[in-house]
Write a protein that holds these residues in place. Structure first.
Motif, PDB file in Angstrom:
ATOM      1  N   LEU A  46       0.744  -1.218   0.014  1.00  0.00           N
ATOM      2  CA  LEU A  46      -0.080   0.065  -0.151  1.00  0.00           C
ATOM      3  C   LEU A  46       0.785   1.307  -0.220  1.00  0.00           C
ATOM      4  O   LEU A  46       0.424   2.139  -0.446  1.00  0.00           O
ATOM      5  CB  LEU A  46      -1.002  -0.056   1.032  1.00  0.00           C
ATOM      6  CG  LEU A  46      -1.588   1.220   1.267  1.00  0.00           C
ATOM      7  CD1 LEU A  46      -2.699   1.380   0.191  1.00  0.00           C
ATOM      8  CD2 LEU A  46      -2.552   1.073   2.706  1.00  0.00           C
ATOM      9  N   VAL A  47       1.962   1.262   0.543  1.00  0.00           N
ATOM     10  CA  VAL A  47       3.021   2.389   0.682  1.00  0.00           C
ATOM     11  C   VAL A  47       3.234   2.942  -0.634  1.00  0.00           C
ATOM     12  O   VAL A  47       3.240   3.949  -0.842  1.00  0.00           O
ATOM     13  CB  VAL A  47       4.182   2.193   1.597  1.00  0.00           C
ATOM     14  CG1 VAL A  47       4.944   0.928   1.300  1.00  0.00           C
ATOM     15  CG2 VAL A  47       4.829   3.402   1.870  1.00  0.00           C
ATOM     16  N   SER A  48       3.616   1.827  -1.411  1.00  0.00           N
ATOM     17  CA  SER A  48       4.077   2.138  -2.928  1.00  0.00           C
ATOM     18  C   SER A  48       2.891   2.756  -3.712  1.00  0.00           C
ATOM     19  O   SER A  48       3.054   3.675  -4.321  1.00  0.00           O
ATOM     20  CB  SER A  48       4.515   0.930  -3.600  1.00  0.00           C
ATOM     21  OG  SER A  48       5.828   0.527  -2.892  1.00  0.00           O
ATOM     22  N   TYR A  49       1.657   2.053  -3.399  1.00  0.00           N
ATOM     23  CA  TYR A  49       0.544   2.412  -4.283  1.00  0.00           C
ATOM     24  C   TYR A  49      -0.095   3.814  -3.953  1.00  0.00           C
ATOM     25  O   TYR A  49      -0.232   4.721  -4.589  1.00  0.00           O
ATOM     26  CB  TYR A  49      -0.625   1.460  -4.140  1.00  0.00           C
ATOM     27  CG  TYR A  49      -1.762   1.604  -4.735  1.00  0.00           C
ATOM     28  CD1 TYR A  49      -1.905   1.585  -6.228  1.00  0.00           C
ATOM     29  CD2 TYR A  49      -2.822   2.111  -4.112  1.00  0.00           C
ATOM     30  CE1 TYR A  49      -3.060   1.760  -7.049  1.00  0.00           C
ATOM     31  CE2 TYR A  49      -4.092   2.216  -4.771  1.00  0.00           C
ATOM     32  CZ  TYR A  49      -4.228   2.159  -6.069  1.00  0.00           C
ATOM     33  OH  TYR A  49      -5.334   2.451  -7.088  1.00  0.00           O
ATOM     34  N   ALA A  50       0.195   4.110  -2.626  1.00  0.00           N
ATOM     35  CA  ALA A  50      -0.417   5.334  -2.131  1.00  0.00           C
ATOM     36  C   ALA A  50       0.230   6.577  -2.506  1.00  0.00           C
ATOM     37  O   ALA A  50      -0.323   7.631  -2.581  1.00  0.00           O
ATOM     38  CB  ALA A  50      -0.582   5.156  -0.287  1.00  0.00           C
ATOM     39  N   MET A  51       1.624   6.405  -2.448  1.00  0.00           N
ATOM     40  CA  MET A  51       2.494   7.585  -2.893  1.00  0.00           C
ATOM     41  C   MET A  51       2.022   8.303  -4.121  1.00  0.00           C
ATOM     42  O   MET A  51       2.094   9.671  -4.132  1.00  0.00           O
ATOM     43  CB  MET A  51       3.960   7.255  -3.188  1.00  0.00           C
ATOM     44  CG  MET A  51       4.659   6.864  -1.957  1.00  0.00           C
ATOM     45  SD  MET A  51       6.309   6.132  -2.320  1.00  0.00           S
ATOM     46  CE  MET A  51       7.107   7.762  -2.682  1.00  0.00           C
ATOM     47  N   HIS A  52       1.392   7.564  -5.034  1.00  0.00           N
ATOM     48  CA  HIS A  52       0.919   8.174  -6.305  1.00  0.00           C
ATOM     49  C   HIS A  52      -0.227   9.135  -6.071  1.00  0.00           C
ATOM     50  O   HIS A  52      -0.264  10.264  -6.431  1.00  0.00           O
ATOM     51  CB  HIS A  52       0.409   7.285  -7.162  1.00  0.00           C
ATOM     52  CG  HIS A  52      -0.271   7.687  -8.368  1.00  0.00           C
ATOM     53  ND1 HIS A  52       0.244   8.663  -9.602  1.00  0.00           N
ATOM     54  CD2 HIS A  52      -1.581   7.549  -8.569  1.00  0.00           C
ATOM     55  CE1 HIS A  52      -0.709   8.995 -10.277  1.00  0.00           C
ATOM     56  NE2 HIS A  52      -1.896   8.381  -9.952  1.00  0.00           N
ATOM     57  N   TRP A  53      -1.118   8.819  -5.323  1.00  0.00           N
ATOM     58  CA  TRP A  53      -2.438   9.337  -4.829  1.00  0.00           C
ATOM     59  C   TRP A  53      -2.012  10.590  -4.127  1.00  0.00           C
ATOM     60  O   TRP A  53      -2.735  11.669  -4.382  1.00  0.00           O
ATOM     61  CB  TRP A  53      -3.348   8.329  -4.210  1.00  0.00           C
ATOM     62  CG  TRP A  53      -3.863   7.390  -5.130  1.00  0.00           C
ATOM     63  CD1 TRP A  53      -3.444   6.026  -5.545  1.00  0.00           C
ATOM     64  CD2 TRP A  53      -4.968   7.675  -6.092  1.00  0.00           C
ATOM     65  NE1 TRP A  53      -4.369   5.505  -6.628  1.00  0.00           N
ATOM     66  CE2 TRP A  53      -5.041   6.534  -6.879  1.00  0.00           C
ATOM     67  CE3 TRP A  53      -5.924   8.590  -6.373  1.00  0.00           C
ATOM     68  CZ2 TRP A  53      -5.960   6.351  -7.918  1.00  0.00           C
ATOM     69  CZ3 TRP A  53      -6.922   8.371  -7.514  1.00  0.00           C
ATOM     70  CH2 TRP A  53      -6.980   7.221  -8.197  1.00  0.00           C
ATOM     71  N   ILE A  54      -1.260  10.402  -3.337  1.00  0.00           N
ATOM     72  CA  ILE A  54      -0.914  11.389  -2.237  1.00  0.00           C
ATOM     73  C   ILE A  54      -0.199  12.632  -2.893  1.00  0.00           C
ATOM     74  O   ILE A  54      -0.504  13.739  -2.693  1.00  0.00           O
ATOM     75  CB  ILE A  54      -0.072  10.875  -0.939  1.00  0.00           C
ATOM     76  CG1 ILE A  54      -0.573   9.721  -0.143  1.00  0.00           C
ATOM     77  CG2 ILE A  54       0.439  12.056  -0.109  1.00  0.00           C
ATOM     78  CD1 ILE A  54       0.234   9.090   0.758  1.00  0.00           C
ATOM     79  N   LYS A  55       0.900  12.385  -3.781  1.00  0.00           N
ATOM     80  CA  LYS A  55       1.621  13.353  -4.592  1.00  0.00           C
ATOM     81  C   LYS A  55       0.397  14.086  -5.551  1.00  0.00           C
ATOM     82  O   LYS A  55       0.412  15.212  -5.672  1.00  0.00           O
ATOM     83  CB  LYS A  55       2.708  12.642  -5.278  1.00  0.00           C
ATOM     84  CG  LYS A  55       3.653  12.322  -4.517  1.00  0.00           C
ATOM     85  CD  LYS A  55       4.987  11.696  -5.086  1.00  0.00           C
ATOM     86  CE  LYS A  55       6.176  11.250  -4.333  1.00  0.00           C
ATOM     87  NZ  LYS A  55       7.452  10.947  -5.056  1.00  0.00           N
ATOM     88  N   ALA A  56      -0.565  13.079  -5.960  1.00  0.00           N
ATOM     89  CA  ALA A  56      -1.418  13.797  -6.928  1.00  0.00           C
ATOM     90  C   ALA A  56      -2.304  14.880  -6.462  1.00  0.00           C
ATOM     91  O   ALA A  56      -2.433  15.870  -6.934  1.00  0.00           O
ATOM     92  CB  ALA A  56      -2.094  12.633  -7.704  1.00  0.00           C
ATOM     93  N   GLU A  57      -2.893  14.527  -5.334  1.00  0.00           N
ATOM     94  CA  GLU A  57      -3.483  15.522  -4.495  1.00  0.00           C
ATOM     95  C   GLU A  57      -2.709  16.592  -4.059  1.00  0.00           C
ATOM     96  O   GLU A  57      -3.161  17.797  -3.978  1.00  0.00           O
ATOM     97  CB  GLU A  57      -4.148  14.772  -3.234  1.00  0.00           C
ATOM     98  CG  GLU A  57      -5.168  13.976  -3.446  1.00  0.00           C
ATOM     99  CD  GLU A  57      -6.302  14.541  -4.169  1.00  0.00           C
ATOM    100  OE1 GLU A  57      -6.800  15.635  -3.754  1.00  0.00           O
ATOM    101  OE2 GLU A  57      -6.991  13.632  -5.137  1.00  0.00           O
ATOM    102  N   MET A  58      -1.481  16.623  -3.647  1.00  0.00           N
ATOM    103  CA  MET A  58      -0.634  17.657  -3.164  1.00  0.00           C
ATOM    104  C   MET A  58      -0.415  18.457  -4.348  1.00  0.00           C
ATOM    105  O   MET A  58      -0.275  19.811  -4.330  1.00  0.00           O
ATOM    106  CB  MET A  58       0.540  17.210  -2.549  1.00  0.00           C
ATOM    107  CG  MET A  58       0.424  16.677  -1.018  1.00  0.00           C
ATOM    108  SD  MET A  58       2.021  16.038  -0.295  1.00  0.00           S
ATOM    109  CE  MET A  58       1.372  15.566   1.137  1.00  0.00           C
ATOM    110  N   HIS A  59      -0.043  17.893  -5.524  1.00  0.00           N
ATOM    111  CA  HIS A  59       0.253  18.751  -6.779  1.00  0.00           C
ATOM    112  C   HIS A  59      -0.769  19.620  -7.119  1.00  0.00           C
ATOM    113  O   HIS A  59      -0.772  20.701  -7.521  1.00  0.00           O
ATOM    114  CB  HIS A  59       0.781  17.776  -7.914  1.00  0.00           C
ATOM    115  CG  HIS A  59       1.999  16.841  -7.777  1.00  0.00           C
ATOM    116  ND1 HIS A  59       2.429  16.168  -8.878  1.00  0.00           N
ATOM    117  CD2 HIS A  59       2.938  17.100  -6.768  1.00  0.00           C
ATOM    118  CE1 HIS A  59       3.757  15.767  -8.222  1.00  0.00           C
ATOM    119  NE2 HIS A  59       3.898  16.440  -7.117  1.00  0.00           N
TER     120      HIS A  59
END
Length: 299
Positions: free
Chosen positions: A114-127
């Motif tokens: 999950l940590v690898s998968y979630a990084m994309h979504w977290i960064k996308a929202e921050m971007h």
């Protein structure tokens, strides 16, 4: 909360944030980060078990545990975006939204943590948050511009403009035109300017709002101008049509014949009609009063 020999996991939805004092009403960002960093991590087996409970049974307690155990990841990622001058708490909040989206869509059967998968979504929202709030005017809209935006800052050395060599190197690395790199650097270098007037009493200072605004385009003024133009054309013609031929000619000769207001005098019209100047004035006064009533009804 039950304690495993190696990795504690919340088993009851009544436990509040893994019984570590994380209540959601912490006083400041430092207290929040401190609480988040005390939340225990999950093993791979625990993560898979919780993810299956969520996907198969819509177990919200499992979703809560997956989210809470990865809040420290959001804090870590948010720290990398502090250079944009936005509040750390807001970055974390947006990242938490991305984390929740990731937990909702996570498939444990894919063999990815999950940590690898979630990084994309977290960064996308921050971007998305940074692009919307870093400037009032968006600096990046296309995919290529977004890529440039988040890479240009890390490639620039200090506040000085990039050299032609640096521009060419970055353009080649990101597979974009050098002109696009130059344009994005200009956008990033431009500073925001307050539109409002300065707060001091210095009469020599003028804010942009003083010379950017135009009353001609103000909606109320535009409506007033349209109404005035209509009165000058349709309204005036309607009012004149209410007069008899003599009264109309007197008004036209006196007020409407010349744009500069140099119409016929009372004595000139009196001589033409063979009456006194006072009589012409009376006819004119009655005609104007009648026209005023007609214009009021027209408006």
């Amino acid at each position: 909360m039950t304690n495993s020999a190696t990795h504690p996991v919340v088993q009851s939805s009544d436990s509040t944030a893994l019984a570590l004092g994380f209540t959601g009403t912490l006083g400041n960002i430092d207290a929040y980060i401190s609480a988040v960093n005390r939340l225990p991590m999950l093993t791979h087996e625990q993560e898979i078990d919780l993810a299956k409970k969520l996907s198969q049974n819509n177990d919200l307690n499992a979703a809560q545990q997956l989210v809470l155990s990865h809040l420290r990841l959001v804090v870590s990622i948010a720290r990398g975006y502090l250079g944009y001058g936005l509040p750390h708490a807001d970055l974390i909040q947006e990242g938490n939204i991305g984390l929740m989206k990731a937990v909702k869509r996570f498939d444990p059967d894919q063999g990815v943590r999950l940590v690898s998968y979630a990084m994309h979504w977290i960064k996308a929202e921050m971007h998305e948050y940074i692009l919307k709030n870093w400037r009032l005017v968006k600096v990046a809209t296309t995919k290529a511009q977004r890529k440039l935006f988040f890479n240009l800052r890390s490639h620039k050395e200090g506040l000085d403009a990039m050299s032609p060599k640096q521009v060419d190197s970055l353009a080649k690395e990101l597979n974009v035109k050098r002109e696009e790199v130059i344009e994005m650097e200009m956008r990033l270098s431009g500073r925001d300017v307050a539109l409002d007037a300065p707060t001091d009493d210095d009469d020599e200072k003028f804010a942009p709002i003083a010379y950017l605004k135009t009353e001609a385009e103000e909606p109320t003024r535009m409506l007033e101008a349209q109404a005035y133009d209509r009165l000058q054309t349709e309204g005036l013609e309607t009012a004149l049509s209410k007069l008899d031929a003599r009264s109309r000619r007197i008004v036209e000769e006196r007020w409407l014949k010349n744009d500069d207001g140099s119409g016929a005098t009372l004595h000139e019209l009196a001589s033409e009609y063979g009456v006194s100047a006072e009589r012409i004035r009376q006819i004119e006064s009655a005609a104007l009063k009648k026209m005023k009533g007609a214009l009021a009804n027209f408006a």
